[in-house]
Motif scaffolding. Structure first.
Motif, PDB file in Angstrom:
ATOM      1  N   VAL A  35       0.838  -1.201   0.000  1.00 38.16           N
ATOM      2  CA  VAL A  35       0.000   0.000   0.000  1.00 38.16           C
ATOM      3  C   VAL A  35       0.875   1.254   0.000  1.00 38.16           C
ATOM      4  O   VAL A  35       0.589   2.239  -0.704  1.00 38.16           O
ATOM      5  CB  VAL A  35      -0.955  -0.008   1.200  1.00 38.16           C
ATOM      6  CG1 VAL A  35      -1.646   1.348   1.348  1.00 38.16           C
ATOM      7  CG2 VAL A  35      -1.995  -1.101   1.043  1.00 38.16           C
ATOM      8  N   GLU A  36       1.959   1.228   0.782  1.00 45.10           N
ATOM      9  CA  GLU A  36       2.859   2.390   0.820  1.00 45.10           C
ATOM     10  C   GLU A  36       3.534   2.611  -0.533  1.00 45.10           C
ATOM     11  O   GLU A  36       3.698   3.755  -0.977  1.00 45.10           O
ATOM     12  CB  GLU A  36       3.913   2.177   1.917  1.00 45.10           C
ATOM     13  CG  GLU A  36       3.371   2.231   3.342  1.00 45.10           C
ATOM     14  CD  GLU A  36       4.444   2.029   4.379  1.00 45.10           C
ATOM     15  OE1 GLU A  36       5.636   1.889   3.978  1.00 45.10           O
ATOM     16  OE2 GLU A  36       4.115   1.989   5.579  1.00 45.10           O
ATOM     17  N   ASP A  37       3.936   1.527  -1.177  1.00 47.41           N
ATOM     18  CA  ASP A  37       4.564   1.669  -2.506  1.00 47.41           C
ATOM     19  C   ASP A  37       3.590   2.304  -3.508  1.00 47.41           C
ATOM     20  O   ASP A  37       3.972   3.195  -4.286  1.00 47.41           O
ATOM     21  CB  ASP A  37       5.008   0.306  -3.010  1.00 47.41           C
ATOM     22  CG  ASP A  37       6.128  -0.294  -2.155  1.00 47.41           C
ATOM     23  OD1 ASP A  37       6.860   0.494  -1.513  1.00 47.41           O
ATOM     24  OD2 ASP A  37       6.253  -1.539  -2.134  1.00 47.41           O
ATOM     25  N   LEU A  38       2.353   1.845  -3.457  1.00 47.93           N
ATOM     26  CA  LEU A  38       1.363   2.385  -4.392  1.00 47.93           C
ATOM     27  C   LEU A  38       0.970   3.815  -4.030  1.00 47.93           C
ATOM     28  O   LEU A  38       0.632   4.609  -4.932  1.00 47.93           O
ATOM     29  CB  LEU A  38       0.137   1.482  -4.413  1.00 47.93           C
ATOM     30  CG  LEU A  38       0.376   0.109  -5.088  1.00 47.93           C
ATOM     31  CD1 LEU A  38      -0.789  -0.827  -4.832  1.00 47.93           C
ATOM     32  CD2 LEU A  38       0.604   0.292  -6.589  1.00 47.93           C
ATOM     33  N   SER A  39       1.031   4.149  -2.757  1.00 44.38           N
ATOM     34  CA  SER A  39       0.748   5.541  -2.380  1.00 44.38           C
ATOM     35  C   SER A  39       1.820   6.465  -2.945  1.00 44.38           C
ATOM     36  O   SER A  39       1.514   7.584  -3.398  1.00 44.38           O
ATOM     37  CB  SER A  39       0.686   5.666  -0.858  1.00 44.38           C
ATOM     38  OG  SER A  39      -0.394   4.898  -0.344  1.00 44.38           O
ATOM     39  N   ASP A  40       3.092   5.991  -2.931  1.00 47.54           N
ATOM     40  CA  ASP A  40       4.161   6.789  -3.540  1.00 47.54           C
ATOM     41  C   ASP A  40       3.953   6.935  -5.046  1.00 47.54           C
ATOM     42  O   ASP A  40       4.218   7.998  -5.628  1.00 47.54           O
ATOM     43  CB  ASP A  40       5.508   6.126  -3.257  1.00 47.54           C
ATOM     44  CG  ASP A  40       5.878   6.143  -1.784  1.00 47.54           C
ATOM     45  OD1 ASP A  40       5.311   6.987  -1.045  1.00 47.54           O
ATOM     46  OD2 ASP A  40       6.711   5.312  -1.371  1.00 47.54           O
ATOM     47  N   ALA A  41       3.481   5.873  -5.677  1.00 48.11           N
ATOM     48  CA  ALA A  41       3.230   5.930  -7.126  1.00 48.11           C
ATOM     49  C   ALA A  41       2.080   6.898  -7.432  1.00 48.11           C
ATOM     50  O   ALA A  41       2.152   7.666  -8.398  1.00 48.11           O
ATOM     51  CB  ALA A  41       2.905   4.543  -7.656  1.00 48.11           C
ATOM     52  N   LEU A  42       1.034   6.898  -6.605  1.00 47.09           N
ATOM     53  CA  LEU A  42      -0.091   7.805  -6.828  1.00 47.09           C
ATOM     54  C   LEU A  42       0.305   9.258  -6.602  1.00 47.09           C
ATOM     55  O   LEU A  42      -0.267  10.163  -7.213  1.00 47.09           O
ATOM     56  CB  LEU A  42      -1.250   7.430  -5.906  1.00 47.09           C
ATOM     57  CG  LEU A  42      -2.064   6.208  -6.362  1.00 47.09           C
ATOM     58  CD1 LEU A  42      -3.010   5.750  -5.256  1.00 47.09           C
ATOM     59  CD2 LEU A  42      -2.838   6.540  -7.630  1.00 47.09           C
ATOM     60  N   ALA A  43       1.304   9.473  -5.755  1.00 45.25           N
ATOM     61  CA  ALA A  43       1.780  10.838  -5.561  1.00 45.25           C
ATOM     62  C   ALA A  43       2.435  11.367  -6.831  1.00 45.25           C
ATOM     63  O   ALA A  43       2.422  12.579  -7.096  1.00 45.25           O
ATOM     64  CB  ALA A  43       2.765  10.884  -4.390  1.00 45.25           C
ATOM     65  N   LEU A  44       2.988  10.467  -7.632  1.00 40.67           N
ATOM     66  CA  LEU A  44       3.621  10.866  -8.892  1.00 40.67           C
ATOM     67  C   LEU A  44       2.598  11.001 -10.018  1.00 40.67           C
ATOM     68  O   LEU A  44       2.690  11.927 -10.826  1.00 40.67           O
ATOM     69  CB  LEU A  44       4.696   9.845  -9.280  1.00 40.67           C
ATOM     70  CG  LEU A  44       5.897   9.724  -8.326  1.00 40.67           C
ATOM     71  CD1 LEU A  44       6.805   8.577  -8.775  1.00 40.67           C
ATOM     72  CD2 LEU A  44       6.675  11.031  -8.275  1.00 40.67           C
ATOM     73  N   GLN A  45       1.650  10.090 -10.084  1.00 43.37           N
ATOM     74  CA  GLN A  45       0.654  10.091 -11.156  1.00 43.37           C
ATOM     75  C   GLN A  45      -0.741   9.829 -10.564  1.00 43.37           C
ATOM     76  O   GLN A  45      -1.280   8.726 -10.676  1.00 43.37           O
ATOM     77  CB  GLN A  45       0.993   9.030 -12.217  1.00 43.37           C
ATOM     78  CG  GLN A  45       2.254   9.353 -13.032  1.00 43.37           C
ATOM     79  CD  GLN A  45       2.511   8.333 -14.117  1.00 43.37           C
ATOM     80  OE1 GLN A  45       3.255   7.373 -13.932  1.00 43.37           O
ATOM     81  NE2 GLN A  45       1.880   8.541 -15.274  1.00 43.37           N
TER      82      GLN A  45
END
Length: 296
Positions: free
Chosen positions: A196-206
């Protein structure tokens, strides 16, 4: 005895007759040498001048040296024969016979029809077709979604879903792709919170990419956070409402939450987008029983 007196003119006539008979006997008349001087002597000066300037009649030519007139008969013009073309004049134009097409006035040039183009190297050719404009990625996704809704076999549906998934992930940047792969590894290692944390970082980018919202909702479902998963799916469907996978995941989350009617409705939406996802409607019937009980 003196002879009788003869008039002078009679004596002169007798002498000319005697001389004429002698000349005839000697053959001088046949040569014509004596006639020409006598004729010239009998012509007056005015008569000679008028004889020399007289023009020969039509059809006769006069030799410039002998003075004799030669008769030339005009050659008959037979029907069907073509007269010889006249020699070109000094102006460079060839005279044409009367009544020929060359003497007729030129017809006015017809004006071209509206929309007609003048003849040229490209005349008679059909214009080249304009190249098709390349579809954008969202347009390609919409076109494949239409095909998926009309799929007739599960194999066709699987192929179209694979192409749709590739197009939806094509807009991810290299850094976002790296974070997505890391989240998948964390999920396989049964570390949903890290995923979930990895995907939250990805959503912060896109943040506008729907596939990232769906992926984080899946990780939150695995972590047992149903409400957060539903929230993420709402974001995903807001950006891509024709994603059958997101609707299928929403039906699963609602079923885990024991919300049968919501799970049933979400699965109905899946069948609208991909009828081959539940060809015999077995899963739909099961959800219907959960939501509304056994039919009587």
């Amino acid at each position: 005895m003196q002879g009788p007196a003869f008039p002078g003119w009679l004596l002169a006539h007798d002498m000319r007759a005697t001389r004429f008979s002698g000349f005839r006997r000697s053959g001088f008349l046949r040569s014509g040498a004596l006639i020409a001087p006598c004729l010239l002597a009998s012509l007056s000066v005015a008569g000679l001048a008028s004889a020399q300037t007289a023009q020969p009649p039509t059809g006769q030519t006069q030799s410039p040296t002998s003075g004799h007139i030669a008769h030339t008969a005009p050659s008959p013009m037979h029907s069907g024969t073509v007269p010889h073309a006249a020699a070109p004049s000094t102006s460079g134009k060839t005279p044409s016979a009367p009544g020929s097409s060359a003497t007729q006035p030129a017809a006015p040039a017809e004006s071209p029809a509206p929309g007609a183009t003048s003849s040229g190297p490209s005349a008679g050719k059909a214009p080249a077709a304009a190249p098709h404009k390349k579809l954008t990625r969202p347009q390609q996704i919409a076109a494949l979604a239409d095909q998926l809704a009309q799929a007739k076999t599960p194999e066709d549906a699987q192929m179209l879903e694979a192409r749709l998934e590739a197009l939806r992930a094509a807009g991810l940047s290299p850094t976002t792709q790296l974070l997505l792969r890391r989240a998948q590894k964390d999920s396989q290692a049964e570390k949903p919170d890290d995923a979930v944390e990895d995907l939250s970082d990805a959503l912060a980018l896109q943040p506008d990419n729907a596939i990232l919202w769906r992926s984080r909702a899946q990780m939150r479902l695995a972590a047992g956070d149903f409400n957060a998963a539903i929230t993420d799916l709402g974001e995903a469907l807001q950006r891509d409402g024709r994603d059958a996978k997101s609707w299928g995941l929403l039906s699963t989350v609602e079923d885990q939450r024991k919300d049968g009617p919501a799970a049933f409705k979400a699965w109905q939406k899946v069948l609208e987008l991909n009828p081959m996802a539940d060809k015999n409607h077995k899963h739909l019937d099961a959800l219907h029983i959960k939501a509304f009980g056994q039919p009587t």
